[in-house]
Write a protein that holds these residues in place. Sequence first.
Motif, mmCIF file in Angstrom:
data_model
loop_
_atom_site.group_PDB
_atom_site.id
_atom_site.type_symbol
_atom_site.label_atom_id
_atom_site.label_comp_id
_atom_site.label_asym_id
_atom_site.label_seq_id
_atom_site.Cartn_x
_atom_site.Cartn_y
_atom_site.Cartn_z
ATOM 1 N N ASN A 1 49.261 70.048 -50.634
ATOM 2 C CA ASN A 1 48.479 68.816 -50.578
ATOM 3 C C ASN A 1 48.300 68.198 -49.206
ATOM 4 O OD1 ASN A 1 48.201 68.232 -53.603
ATOM 5 N ND2 ASN A 1 50.375 68.632 -53.360
ATOM 6 N N CYS A 2 49.271 68.294 -48.353
ATOM 7 C CA CYS A 2 49.252 67.527 -47.107
ATOM 8 C C CYS A 2 48.897 68.379 -45.898
ATOM 9 C CB CYS A 2 50.611 66.870 -46.858
ATOM 10 S SG CYS A 2 51.418 66.271 -48.357
ATOM 11 N N CYS B 1 45.631 68.461 -43.812
ATOM 12 C CA CYS B 1 45.272 67.354 -42.913
ATOM 13 C C CYS B 1 46.368 66.964 -41.930
ATOM 14 C CB CYS B 1 44.915 66.110 -43.724
ATOM 15 S SG CYS B 1 43.367 66.236 -44.621
ATOM 16 N N HIS B 2 47.587 67.421 -42.169
ATOM 17 C CA HIS B 2 48.705 66.976 -41.321
ATOM 18 C C HIS B 2 49.502 68.148 -40.773
ATOM 19 C CE1 HIS B 2 48.463 62.673 -42.223
ATOM 20 N NE2 HIS B 2 48.324 62.954 -43.506
ATOM 21 N N PRO C 1 47.302 62.032 -38.528
ATOM 22 C CA PRO C 1 48.303 62.197 -37.469
ATOM 23 C C PRO C 1 49.335 63.283 -37.794
ATOM 24 C CG PRO C 1 48.544 60.075 -38.616
ATOM 25 C CD PRO C 1 47.332 60.722 -39.165
ATOM 26 N N ILE D 1 57.885 60.912 -38.617
ATOM 27 C CA ILE D 1 57.374 59.868 -39.521
ATOM 28 C C ILE D 1 58.511 59.063 -40.174
ATOM 29 C CG2 ILE D 1 57.145 61.396 -41.577
ATOM 30 C CD1 ILE D 1 54.801 58.485 -40.516
ATOM 31 N N ARG E 1 59.359 56.564 -37.742
ATOM 32 C CA ARG E 1 58.229 55.686 -37.435
ATOM 33 C C ARG E 1 58.034 54.620 -38.505
ATOM 34 N NH1 ARG E 1 55.088 59.796 -35.713
ATOM 35 N NH2 ARG E 1 53.558 59.968 -37.357
ATOM 36 N N LEU F 1 56.252 54.022 -46.607
ATOM 37 C CA LEU F 1 55.720 55.374 -46.817
ATOM 38 C C LEU F 1 55.408 55.667 -48.280
ATOM 39 C CD1 LEU F 1 58.066 57.300 -44.367
ATOM 40 C CD2 LEU F 1 55.571 57.136 -44.192
ATOM 41 N N TRP G 1 52.267 53.898 -49.382
ATOM 42 C CA TRP G 1 51.161 54.476 -48.602
ATOM 43 C C TRP G 1 50.700 55.802 -49.195
ATOM 44 C CZ3 TRP G 1 47.691 53.478 -44.815
ATOM 45 C CH2 TRP G 1 47.029 54.587 -44.258
ATOM 46 N N TYR H 1 49.942 47.584 -39.505
ATOM 47 C CA TYR H 1 50.079 48.989 -39.084
ATOM 48 C C TYR H 1 49.044 49.855 -39.813
ATOM 49 C CZ TYR H 1 52.244 53.580 -38.263
ATOM 50 O OH TYR H 1 52.477 54.889 -37.912
ATOM 51 N N PHE I 1 44.260 53.206 -39.897
ATOM 52 C CA PHE I 1 43.016 53.564 -40.582
ATOM 53 C C PHE I 1 41.841 53.512 -39.600
ATOM 54 C CE2 PHE I 1 39.596 52.203 -43.746
ATOM 55 C CZ PHE I 1 39.445 53.464 -44.285
ATOM 56 N N VAL J 1 38.913 57.447 -42.036
ATOM 57 C CA VAL J 1 38.983 58.571 -42.985
ATOM 58 C C VAL J 1 40.092 58.238 -43.980
ATOM 59 C CG1 VAL J 1 39.512 61.021 -43.282
ATOM 60 C CG2 VAL J 1 38.253 60.260 -41.257
ATOM 61 N N MET K 1 42.874 58.628 -46.842
ATOM 62 C CA MET K 1 43.739 59.672 -47.379
ATOM 63 C C MET K 1 43.603 59.686 -48.903
ATOM 64 S SD MET K 1 47.673 59.929 -46.177
ATOM 65 C CE MET K 1 48.489 60.108 -47.741
ATOM 66 N N TYR L 1 48.076 59.955 -54.174
ATOM 67 C CA TYR L 1 48.958 60.932 -54.828
ATOM 68 C C TYR L 1 49.801 60.220 -55.878
ATOM 69 C CZ TYR L 1 47.362 63.984 -51.197
ATOM 70 O OH TYR L 1 46.551 64.731 -50.389
HETATM 71 C C1 HEC Z 1 42.055 64.593 -46.421
HETATM 72 C C2 HEC Z 1 43.069 64.537 -45.389
HETATM 73 C C3 HEC Z 1 44.453 64.049 -45.747
HETATM 74 C C4 HEC Z 1 45.326 64.558 -46.694
HETATM 75 C C5 HEC Z 1 45.078 65.680 -47.677
HETATM 76 C C6 HEC Z 1 46.574 63.833 -46.527
HETATM 77 N N1 HEC Z 1 46.455 62.910 -45.538
HETATM 78 FE FE1 HEC Z 1 47.896 61.659 -44.846
HETATM 79 N N2 HEC Z 1 46.581 60.810 -43.569
HETATM 80 C C7 HEC Z 1 45.265 61.200 -43.384
HETATM 81 C C8 HEC Z 1 44.617 60.324 -42.414
HETATM 82 C C9 HEC Z 1 43.176 60.436 -41.928
HETATM 83 C C10 HEC Z 1 45.599 59.398 -42.004
HETATM 84 C C11 HEC Z 1 45.413 58.245 -41.006
HETATM 85 C C12 HEC Z 1 45.195 56.947 -41.736
HETATM 86 C C13 HEC Z 1 43.884 56.847 -42.467
HETATM 87 O O1 HEC Z 1 42.837 57.193 -41.905
HETATM 88 O O2 HEC Z 1 43.918 56.447 -43.645
HETATM 89 C C14 HEC Z 1 46.836 59.741 -42.737
HETATM 90 C C15 HEC Z 1 48.047 59.081 -42.575
HETATM 91 C C16 HEC Z 1 49.231 59.473 -43.164
HETATM 92 C C17 HEC Z 1 50.529 58.894 -42.900
HETATM 93 C C18 HEC Z 1 50.844 57.817 -41.859
HETATM 94 C C19 HEC Z 1 51.096 58.540 -40.552
HETATM 95 C C20 HEC Z 1 51.594 57.688 -39.415
HETATM 96 O O3 HEC Z 1 51.657 58.232 -38.311
HETATM 97 O O4 HEC Z 1 51.899 56.520 -39.605
HETATM 98 C C21 HEC Z 1 51.427 59.536 -43.683
HETATM 99 C C22 HEC Z 1 52.904 59.289 -43.784
HETATM 100 C C23 HEC Z 1 50.691 60.511 -44.455
HETATM 101 N N3 HEC Z 1 49.369 60.452 -44.106
HETATM 102 C C24 HEC Z 1 51.284 61.367 -45.370
HETATM 103 C C25 HEC Z 1 50.572 62.290 -46.138
HETATM 104 C C26 HEC Z 1 51.188 63.101 -47.151
HETATM 105 C C27 HEC Z 1 52.660 63.100 -47.484
HETATM 106 C C28 HEC Z 1 50.189 63.837 -47.714
HETATM 107 C C29 HEC Z 1 50.303 64.805 -48.869
HETATM 108 C C30 HEC Z 1 50.937 64.352 -50.069
HETATM 109 C C31 HEC Z 1 48.951 63.503 -47.032
HETATM 110 N N4 HEC Z 1 49.229 62.546 -46.092
HETATM 111 C C32 HEC Z 1 47.707 64.059 -47.286
HETATM 112 C C33 HEC Z 1 44.637 62.252 -44.023
HETATM 113 C C34 HEC Z 1 45.180 63.008 -45.042
#
Ligand code: HEC
Length: 155
Positions: free
Chosen positions: A73-74, A77-78, A88, A93, A96, A102, A105, A119, A124, A130, A132, A135
């Motif tokens: 899932n993650c 993008c990460h 990012p 994390i 952070r 978390l 979020w 924050y 965002f 973009v 997220m 879940y």
């Molecule tokens: C489609 C792309 C996408 C997916 C899939 C995704 N994320 Fe993200 N995530 C982002 C974006 C873009 C941001 C930056 C904040 C925003 O734009 O909403 C972010 C921000 C975050 C942050 C904050 C990071 C920080 O530096 O503070 C965390 C923690 C996070 N995601 C965890 C997850 C986890 C865990 C999953 C899987 C369960 C996940 N993300 C899936 C795109 C994604």
Amino acid sequence: MKIKKLPSYVLVFVAFPVLMISCNSEPKSNIESTPTKEKTIVTPSVTPAPADSSASQLADPALAVGEKLYTENCKVCHNLNTVTLIGPGLAGINERRPQEWLIPWIKNSQKVIASGDKYAVELFNKYNKVPMPNYDYSNEQIQSILAYIAKNEQK
Ligand code: HEC
């Protein structure tokens, strides 16, 4: 024989029904035909994971859950380092942000942003708004993802 060599998380999530069926159809035959080297090992769940398994370093089953959820899932993008992909890099994390931030979020980032959390709003905006995906995971599932990140991050 096959069943004994699988890592325990596979047994829990995939092979449990298979195990039940095979127990009925060929009771104890695996154990009796096992080479002498392995004959003391009778329970598949205590067999060490094979060296070539991607989960071999994950002693704790929760970490294996975290790995699976993260990878499926993650990861798209990460990164596990500090380099931005779509979102990012998640290295660091857990230092952070606190879990109290978390968990909500990851469940629903838009809700955290809408609450006015500074924050979250800045993050965002920084990532070009973009959003997220949401879940619908339990706290435990999210904690297992965070534990997996903590163990595998490259700072
Ligand atoms: C489609 C792309 C996408 C997916 C899939 C995704 N994320 Fe993200 N995530 C982002 C974006 C873009 C941001 C930056 C904040 C925003 O734009 O909403 C972010 C921000 C975050 C942050 C904050 C990071 C920080 O530096 O503070 C965390 C923690 C996070 N995601 C965890 C997850 C986890 C865990 C999953 C899987 C369960 C996940 N993300 C899936 C795109 C994604």
